[in-house]
Design a protein around this motif. Structure first.
Motif, PDB file in Angstrom:
ATOM      1  N   HIS A  43       0.836  -1.197   0.000  1.00  0.00           N
ATOM      2  CA  HIS A  43       0.000   0.000   0.000  1.00  0.00           C
ATOM      3  C   HIS A  43       0.873   1.251   0.000  1.00  0.00           C
ATOM      4  CE1 HIS A  43      -4.129  -1.493   0.537  1.00  0.00           C
ATOM      5  NE2 HIS A  43      -3.580  -2.499   1.210  1.00  0.00           N
ATOM      6  N   GLY A  44       0.565   2.157  -0.915  1.00  0.00           N
ATOM      7  CA  GLY A  44       1.310   3.406  -0.988  1.00  0.00           C
ATOM      8  C   GLY A  44       2.779   3.142  -1.219  1.00  0.00           C
ATOM      9  N   SER A  45       3.638   3.752  -0.422  1.00  0.00           N
ATOM     10  CA  SER A  45       5.081   3.611  -0.599  1.00  0.00           C
ATOM     11  C   SER A  45       5.671   2.420   0.152  1.00  0.00           C
ATOM     12  CB  SER A  45       5.779   4.896  -0.104  1.00  0.00           C
ATOM     13  OG  SER A  45       5.425   5.173   1.241  1.00  0.00           O
ATOM     14  N   PHE A  46       4.833   1.603   0.791  1.00  0.00           N
ATOM     15  CA  PHE A  46       5.352   0.446   1.510  1.00  0.00           C
ATOM     16  C   PHE A  46       5.781  -0.635   0.532  1.00  0.00           C
ATOM     17  CE2 PHE A  46       3.156   1.976   5.361  1.00  0.00           C
ATOM     18  CZ  PHE A  46       4.197   1.818   6.267  1.00  0.00           C
ATOM     19  N   PRO A  47       6.864  -1.359   0.841  1.00  0.00           N
ATOM     20  CA  PRO A  47       7.292  -2.468  -0.026  1.00  0.00           C
ATOM     21  C   PRO A  47       6.278  -3.605   0.012  1.00  0.00           C
ATOM     22  CG  PRO A  47       8.575  -2.426   2.017  1.00  0.00           C
ATOM     23  CD  PRO A  47       7.739  -1.172   2.006  1.00  0.00           C
ATOM     24  N   THR A  48       6.378  -4.480  -0.944  1.00  0.00           N
ATOM     25  CA  THR A  48       5.442  -5.608  -1.001  1.00  0.00           C
ATOM     26  C   THR A  48       5.824  -6.717  -0.034  1.00  0.00           C
ATOM     27  OG1 THR A  48       6.725  -6.525  -2.839  1.00  0.00           O
ATOM     28  CG2 THR A  48       4.827  -5.148  -3.401  1.00  0.00           C
ATOM     29  N   SER A  49       7.042  -6.692   0.478  1.00  0.00           N
ATOM     30  CA  SER A  49       7.497  -7.699   1.417  1.00  0.00           C
ATOM     31  C   SER A  49       6.983  -7.384   2.823  1.00  0.00           C
ATOM     32  CB  SER A  49       9.035  -7.757   1.432  1.00  0.00           C
ATOM     33  OG  SER A  49       9.512  -8.447   2.566  1.00  0.00           O
ATOM     34  N   ASP A  50       6.394  -8.402   3.468  1.00  0.00           N
ATOM     35  CA  ASP A  50       5.923  -8.227   4.838  1.00  0.00           C
ATOM     36  C   ASP A  50       7.073  -7.880   5.778  1.00  0.00           C
ATOM     37  OD1 ASP A  50       3.515  -8.942   3.795  1.00  0.00           O
ATOM     38  OD2 ASP A  50       3.295 -10.821   4.918  1.00  0.00           O
ATOM     39  N   ARG A  51       8.206  -8.540   5.595  1.00  0.00           N
ATOM     40  CA  ARG A  51       9.344  -8.328   6.497  1.00  0.00           C
ATOM     41  C   ARG A  51       9.876  -6.904   6.381  1.00  0.00           C
ATOM     42  NH1 ARG A  51      14.808  -8.649   6.217  1.00  0.00           N
ATOM     43  NH2 ARG A  51      14.763  -9.391   4.059  1.00  0.00           N
ATOM     44  N   TRP A  52      10.052  -6.431   5.148  1.00  0.00           N
ATOM     45  CA  TRP A  52      10.546  -5.068   4.967  1.00  0.00           C
ATOM     46  C   TRP A  52       9.516  -4.053   5.466  1.00  0.00           C
ATOM     47  CZ3 TRP A  52      12.903  -5.479  -0.663  1.00  0.00           C
ATOM     48  CH2 TRP A  52      14.037  -6.295  -0.603  1.00  0.00           C
ATOM     49  N   GLU A  78       0.398  -4.314  15.691  1.00  0.00           N
ATOM     50  CA  GLU A  78      -0.410  -3.517  14.778  1.00  0.00           C
ATOM     51  C   GLU A  78      -0.135  -2.044  15.030  1.00  0.00           C
ATOM     52  OE1 GLU A  78      -4.485  -4.525  15.351  1.00  0.00           O
ATOM     53  OE2 GLU A  78      -4.585  -3.759  17.401  1.00  0.00           O
ATOM     54  N   TYR A  79      -0.336  -1.240  13.999  1.00  0.00           N
ATOM     55  CA  TYR A  79       0.061   0.158  14.016  1.00  0.00           C
ATOM     56  C   TYR A  79      -1.123   1.042  13.658  1.00  0.00           C
ATOM     57  CZ  TYR A  79       4.662  -2.010  14.035  1.00  0.00           C
ATOM     58  OH  TYR A  79       5.752  -2.770  14.364  1.00  0.00           O
ATOM     59  N   HIS A  80      -1.232   2.176  14.356  1.00  0.00           N
ATOM     60  CA  HIS A  80      -2.343   3.084  14.091  1.00  0.00           C
ATOM     61  C   HIS A  80      -2.122   3.791  12.766  1.00  0.00           C
ATOM     62  CE1 HIS A  80      -5.086   6.563  14.717  1.00  0.00           C
ATOM     63  NE2 HIS A  80      -5.807   5.621  15.328  1.00  0.00           N
ATOM     64  N   ILE A  81      -3.200   4.029  12.064  1.00  0.00           N
ATOM     65  CA  ILE A  81      -3.111   4.574  10.703  1.00  0.00           C
ATOM     66  C   ILE A  81      -2.497   5.972  10.677  1.00  0.00           C
ATOM     67  CG2 ILE A  81      -5.424   5.594  10.723  1.00  0.00           C
ATOM     68  CD1 ILE A  81      -5.633   4.566   7.762  1.00  0.00           C
ATOM     69  N   SER A  82      -2.596   6.718  11.793  1.00  0.00           N
ATOM     70  CA  SER A  82      -2.023   8.064  11.815  1.00  0.00           C
ATOM     71  C   SER A  82      -0.504   8.030  11.738  1.00  0.00           C
ATOM     72  CB  SER A  82      -2.451   8.807  13.076  1.00  0.00           C
ATOM     73  OG  SER A  82      -1.950   8.167  14.245  1.00  0.00           O
ATOM     74  N   LEU A  83       0.099   6.866  11.982  1.00  0.00           N
ATOM     75  CA  LEU A  83       1.546   6.716  11.911  1.00  0.00           C
ATOM     76  C   LEU A  83       2.034   6.551  10.476  1.00  0.00           C
ATOM     77  CD1 LEU A  83       4.096   6.251  13.797  1.00  0.00           C
ATOM     78  CD2 LEU A  83       3.611   3.808  13.580  1.00  0.00           C
ATOM     79  N   LEU A  84       1.139   6.203   9.578  1.00  0.00           N
ATOM     80  CA  LEU A  84       1.518   5.808   8.229  1.00  0.00           C
ATOM     81  C   LEU A  84       1.681   7.019   7.323  1.00  0.00           C
ATOM     82  CD1 LEU A  84      -1.009   2.850   7.869  1.00  0.00           C
ATOM     83  CD2 LEU A  84       1.296   2.823   8.852  1.00  0.00           C
ATOM     84  N   PRO A  85       2.507   6.889   6.264  1.00  0.00           N
ATOM     85  CA  PRO A  85       2.642   7.969   5.288  1.00  0.00           C
ATOM     86  C   PRO A  85       1.303   8.295   4.626  1.00  0.00           C
ATOM     87  CG  PRO A  85       4.353   6.297   4.996  1.00  0.00           C
ATOM     88  CD  PRO A  85       3.366   5.735   5.966  1.00  0.00           C
ATOM     89  N   THR A  88      -0.018   5.991   1.911  1.00  0.00           N
ATOM     90  CA  THR A  88      -0.528   4.716   2.421  1.00  0.00           C
ATOM     91  C   THR A  88      -1.908   4.909   3.035  1.00  0.00           C
ATOM     92  OG1 THR A  88       1.739   4.013   2.892  1.00  0.00           O
ATOM     93  CG2 THR A  88      -0.029   2.771   3.953  1.00  0.00           C
ATOM     94  N   GLN A  89      -2.121   6.013   3.726  1.00  0.00           N
ATOM     95  CA  GLN A  89      -3.440   6.307   4.294  1.00  0.00           C
ATOM     96  C   GLN A  89      -4.485   6.421   3.186  1.00  0.00           C
ATOM     97  OE1 GLN A  89      -2.927   9.885   6.563  1.00  0.00           O
ATOM     98  NE2 GLN A  89      -1.747   8.890   8.202  1.00  0.00           N
ATOM     99  N   ARG A  90      -4.134   7.106   2.102  1.00  0.00           N
ATOM    100  CA  ARG A  90      -5.089   7.251   0.987  1.00  0.00           C
ATOM    101  C   ARG A  90      -5.367   5.917   0.319  1.00  0.00           C
ATOM    102  NH1 ARG A  90      -2.036  12.001   0.189  1.00  0.00           N
ATOM    103  NH2 ARG A  90      -0.731  10.928  -1.352  1.00  0.00           N
ATOM    104  N   SER A  91      -4.341   5.081   0.221  1.00  0.00           N
ATOM    105  CA  SER A  91      -4.518   3.762  -0.382  1.00  0.00           C
ATOM    106  C   SER A  91      -5.468   2.902   0.448  1.00  0.00           C
ATOM    107  CB  SER A  91      -3.165   3.067  -0.517  1.00  0.00           C
ATOM    108  OG  SER A  91      -3.303   1.761  -1.023  1.00  0.00           O
ATOM    109  N   LEU A  92      -5.463   3.097   1.757  1.00  0.00           N
ATOM    110  CA  LEU A  92      -6.304   2.292   2.637  1.00  0.00           C
ATOM    111  C   LEU A  92      -7.708   2.847   2.775  1.00  0.00           C
ATOM    112  CD1 LEU A  92      -3.664   1.705   5.463  1.00  0.00           C
ATOM    113  CD2 LEU A  92      -4.602  -0.076   3.972  1.00  0.00           C
ATOM    114  N   LEU A  93      -7.828   4.172   2.915  1.00  0.00           N
ATOM    115  CA  LEU A  93      -9.125   4.771   3.228  1.00  0.00           C
ATOM    116  C   LEU A  93      -9.701   5.654   2.134  1.00  0.00           C
ATOM    117  CD1 LEU A  93      -8.670   5.777   6.992  1.00  0.00           C
ATOM    118  CD2 LEU A  93      -9.536   3.653   6.028  1.00  0.00           C
ATOM    119  N   GLY A  94      -8.951   5.911   1.075  1.00  0.00           N
ATOM    120  CA  GLY A  94      -9.467   6.751   0.010  1.00  0.00           C
ATOM    121  C   GLY A  94      -9.753   8.166   0.485  1.00  0.00           C
ATOM    122  N   ASP A  95     -10.932   8.670   0.185  1.00  0.00           N
ATOM    123  CA  ASP A  95     -11.304  10.044   0.543  1.00  0.00           C
ATOM    124  C   ASP A  95     -11.418  10.251   2.045  1.00  0.00           C
ATOM    125  OD1 ASP A  95     -11.372  10.630  -2.129  1.00  0.00           O
ATOM    126  OD2 ASP A  95     -13.546  10.350  -2.321  1.00  0.00           O
TER     127      ASP A  95
END
Length: 257
Positions: A43-52, A78-85, A88-95
């Motif tokens: 999602h967004g700028s996150f790599p496709t690898s779970d480990r990375w 698990e991480y709160h969405i406010s921590l994410l770039p 990535t937030q837009r990729s998960l929640l859109g508008d």
């Protein structure tokens, strides 16, 4: 055939009119604010690898421990969405990404001051009772059982070096009303030359006691503030048997039960 059609229409009508329980909606929204690495990979700028992705999340969470937690029933963090770039937030929640608020910080993790030890000094307390108790007050040979915090500003005002202070507890009533049994005494270990009118802790053998000092023609007069007790005079030739442990410079006491 007609009955089946009526039944289908009835079910669809009932389903449309049924209101979803609000708690379920709120629970779903709440859960969607927290994500584990496998849910964020790609999602967004996150790599496709779970480990990375997991490693990247750990870096983002440094210093923001209230925005990560262990997911219930698993070992995954698990991480709160406010921590994410933002991407990535837009990729998960859109508008809806613009409506994200940071998870509240737990009260216990909110510092009272920016740096506690810059503001306060921790003075060691030892499991020693003076007046009728036995033991020696030698911090080099004892481990403190607790620490009490004193403002460094107050220590500076009083001219105290925190490393010369120790805390003990009073026992007995010989110094009432000044000192009551179980009062907390702050002792200045660097003040070993007694001066008239001040209160000191004296040591004779294994006995520690707290008394007010007075000099009478070279004799040490140790005075109990409680008039029920007589003063104790130590002639000059016996003074070598006594050690002045330190001066009592502060008394803390409880009031009431």
């Amino acid at each position: 055939m007609t009955n089946d059609s009526e039944n289908i229409e009835l079910k669809e009508s009932d389903a449309g009119a049924t209101k979803t329980d609000q708690a379920s909606v709120d629970g779903s929204v709440k859960r969607s604010m927290w994500f584990i690495a496998s849910e964020l990979a790609g999602h967004g700028s996150f790599p496709t690898s779970d480990r990375w992705t997991r490693d990247h999340l750990k870096d983002l969470a440094a210093g923001k421990e209230h925005l990560c937690r262990k997911r219930r029933g698993t070992k995954a963090m698990e991480y709160h969405i406010s921590l994410l770039p933002a991407d990535t937030q837009r990729s998960l929640l859109g508008d809806n990404a613009d409506q994200i608020n940071e998870a509240p910080q737990p009260y216990s993790s909110i510092p009272i001051v920016s740096d506690f030890l810059d503001e306060f000094a921790l003075i060691p307390g030892y499991r020693i009772q003076v007046s009728a108790g036995h033991g020696s007050l030698n911090p080099d040979q004892l481990n403190p059982v607790r620490h009490l915090a004193f403002r460094r500003k107050w220590l500076k005002y009083r001219g105290f070096n925190e490393h010369e202070l120790a805390i003990v507890w009073a026992k007995g009533d010989s110094m009432e009303p000044t000192i009551h049994s179980n009062d907390t005494l702050v002792v200045h270990l660097g003040r070993n030359t007694p001066a008239d009118g001040h209160i000191y802790i004296f040591r004779n053998g294994d006995e520690l006691f707290v008394k007010r000092y007075q000099s009478v023609l070279g004799t040490w007069r140790l005075i109990s503030d409680n008039s029920f007790y007589s003063a104790y005079d130590i002639p000059k030739h016996e003074q070598s048997n006594f050690q002045v442990v330190g001066q009592v410079v502060h008394i803390a006491k409880d009031l009431g039960d």
